[in-house]
Design a protein around this motif. Sequence first.
Motif: not given
Length: 146
Positions: A45-54, A56-61, A86-93
Amino acid sequence: MNRRRRKKLAARLVHGATFGNADAVRAVLRAGADPDGADVHGTTPLYAASVHGAADIVQCLLEAGARPDLESRAETDGTPLCAAAAWGYAEVVRLLLAHGADPDLREDDGLGRSPLEWARAGGHAVTARLLLAAGAQDPEAERPPR
């Protein structure tokens, strides 16, 4: 909880994380899903949320105990930090690093790219700077001048 129920909950959790449904993710976690539970393909689940830049879900997980360095085992998956970089999702990083993700952990059991290599390959300068600030080793800085 029996094996069949765990598999169903894992599938629902990965689905919710993939499609950005934070309410579904929270509900499945409340129902007892393992925050690291992979679906039948090996996607976490954490990979799925991270690759999509989610974020809020990353935080929850992460708050539910998901391990930030757990590698997703589906054919094209990898680590959550590599996916976000890879996708540049700075907040998730930022979230992953704040929860202990290793900025140097390479995908494919250590044989693939690092998060910094992914960020640079995608032209994501902000993400690359975040990784360097977190202590990522910079192979470009180690090259001797020509």
